[in-house]
Design an enzyme around this catalytic site. Structure first.
Site, short mmCIF file in Angstrom:
data_model
loop_
_atom_site.label_atom_id
_atom_site.label_comp_id
_atom_site.label_asym_id
_atom_site.label_seq_id
_atom_site.Cartn_x
_atom_site.Cartn_y
_atom_site.Cartn_z
N CYS A 137 0.62 -1.20 0.17
CA CYS A 137 0.35 0.05 -0.02
C CYS A 137 0.90 1.26 -0.22
O CYS A 137 0.62 2.10 -0.73
CB CYS A 137 -1.22 0.01 1.37
SG CYS A 137 -2.24 1.22 1.64
N CYS A 138 1.89 1.69 0.65
CA CYS A 138 2.83 2.15 0.79
C CYS A 138 3.82 2.82 -0.72
O CYS A 138 3.80 3.46 -1.19
CB CYS A 138 4.05 2.33 2.70
SG CYS A 138 2.92 2.33 3.60
N CYS A 219 -1.26 8.74 7.06
CA CYS A 219 -2.08 8.39 6.51
C CYS A 219 -2.91 8.27 7.62
O CYS A 219 -2.85 7.67 8.83
CB CYS A 219 -2.33 7.44 5.74
SG CYS A 219 -1.23 7.65 3.63
N CYS A 222 -3.45 4.35 9.48
CA CYS A 222 -2.28 4.24 10.26
C CYS A 222 -2.06 5.69 10.91
O CYS A 222 -0.45 5.50 11.32
CB CYS A 222 -1.59 3.79 8.69
SG CYS A 222 -1.50 3.06 7.15
N CYS A 247 7.98 4.01 5.56
CA CYS A 247 6.99 3.99 4.88
C CYS A 247 7.12 4.02 3.64
O CYS A 247 6.95 4.03 2.84
CB CYS A 247 6.21 5.22 4.67
SG CYS A 247 6.71 6.72 4.40
FE1 SF4 Z 1 -1.23 3.07 2.72
FE2 SF4 Z 1 -1.69 3.65 5.72
FE3 SF4 Z 1 1.18 3.45 4.11
FE4 SF4 Z 1 -1.01 4.99 3.44
S1 SF4 Z 1 0.69 5.46 5.73
S2 SF4 Z 1 -0.10 4.88 2.14
S3 SF4 Z 1 -2.89 3.99 4.46
S4 SF4 Z 1 -0.43 2.08 4.56
#
Ligand code: SF4
Length: 268
Positions: A137-138, A219, A222, A247
């Site tokens: 996701c990151c 985010c 998170c 991240c």
């Molecule tokens: Fe995804 Fe969380 Fe990373 Fe944002 S901080 S990109 S929502 S995993």
């Protein structure tokens, strides 16, 4: 199949000015730090004319950097990544910052088709399922847009500080990144008290979530507020065990020297 547990994130209403009253302190070192940091930024801009950008998270440190860049007319572009999962307060801060300094903050985001495909496979909350999915996701929402933000640039500026976490204790003032660009961390030797003293002294706009016990803001899914005595970054990906939680934007590379390595006269 076990039901997925989505953490409940309770954020109490921000108390305006609380972060300043909690953290700001005028240390004797502050004037020299500001002078040195402005000099670092000027040298960076001179070394990379038209090819350097601040990648801002709109966190407290980055607001200080943008303030120094804008008030001293230093030729460094300012850009951010909108992951699609930022808090409304963070998104609103961009417009406030642009109006405050009369600058433009360019926005880079993830590729919609890739995010849609990822969420079709793993649902809207993959970050809670495994560290691997969280990193994916990151990667989609942060790392890949950062590459586009940095395309054609030879240098970038971040608000990393050594005191932010044990993992960042050796952050150098500048070092080559994986792509060979120069990554400047001109606030590396600042303390949290200096950051907030600067914000208070110069009326720098900041994210109201800092007034709700959120020193490090990423985010929305998170990031949670921290409790008294918790580590500065304890509110980021708090469900993971690994203390080196990052991240992917600021993972040290084989090129990253320790802070004692002398690269140039701007090293301490
Ligand atoms: Fe995804 Fe969380 Fe990373 Fe944002 S901080 S990109 S929502 S995993």
């Amino acid at each position: 199949m076990a039901e997925r547990r989505i953490p409940e994130i309770v954020i109490e209403p921000p108390l305006p000015g609380r972060a300043i009253s909690l953290y700001a302190r005028a240390r004797a070192e502050y004037p020299a730090l500001v002078e040195a940091t402005v000099q670092r930024l000027r040298e960076a801009a001179a070394d990379h004319p038209g090819r350097i950008a601040q990648a801002t998270s709109l966190g407290a440190e980055d607001m200080v950097l943008t303030d120094l860049i804008a008030r001293h007319g230093i030729a460094i572009d300012v850009a951010m990544i909108d992951t699609g999962r930022l808090h409304p307060e963070t998104l609103a801060l961009r417009a406030r910052a642009e109006a405050h300094w009369g600058i433009r903050i360019a926005v880079f985001g993830p590729e919609p088709a890739k995010v849609a495909d990822f969420e079709r496979q793993h649902g809207p909350w993959p970050m809670y399922d495994s560290v691997a999915l969280r990193h994916t996701c990151c990667g989609l929402r942060k790392v890949e847009p950062l590459q586009r933000l940095l395309a054609g640039r030879s240098a970038w500026v971040t608000g990393l500080r050594r005191a932010q976490s044990a993992h960042r204790a050796d952050v150098p003032l500048r070092a080559p990144d994986e792509a060979g660009r120069v990554k400047y961390n001109p606030l590396a030797d600042w303390q949290w008290a200096d950051v907030w003293h600067h914000i208070a002294t110069h009326g720098v706009p900041y994210n109201p979530l800092h007034d709700a016990f959120m020193p490090s803001i990423g985010c929305a899914p998170c990031t949670r507020p921290i409790a008294v005595g918790e580590d500065f970054r304890a509110g980021r990906w708090w469900w993971e065990d690994d203390t080196r939680r990052e991240c992917g934007l600021h993972v040290p590379t084989a090129n990253t020297p320790s802070r004692s390595t002398s690269l140039s006269p701007i090293q301490p």
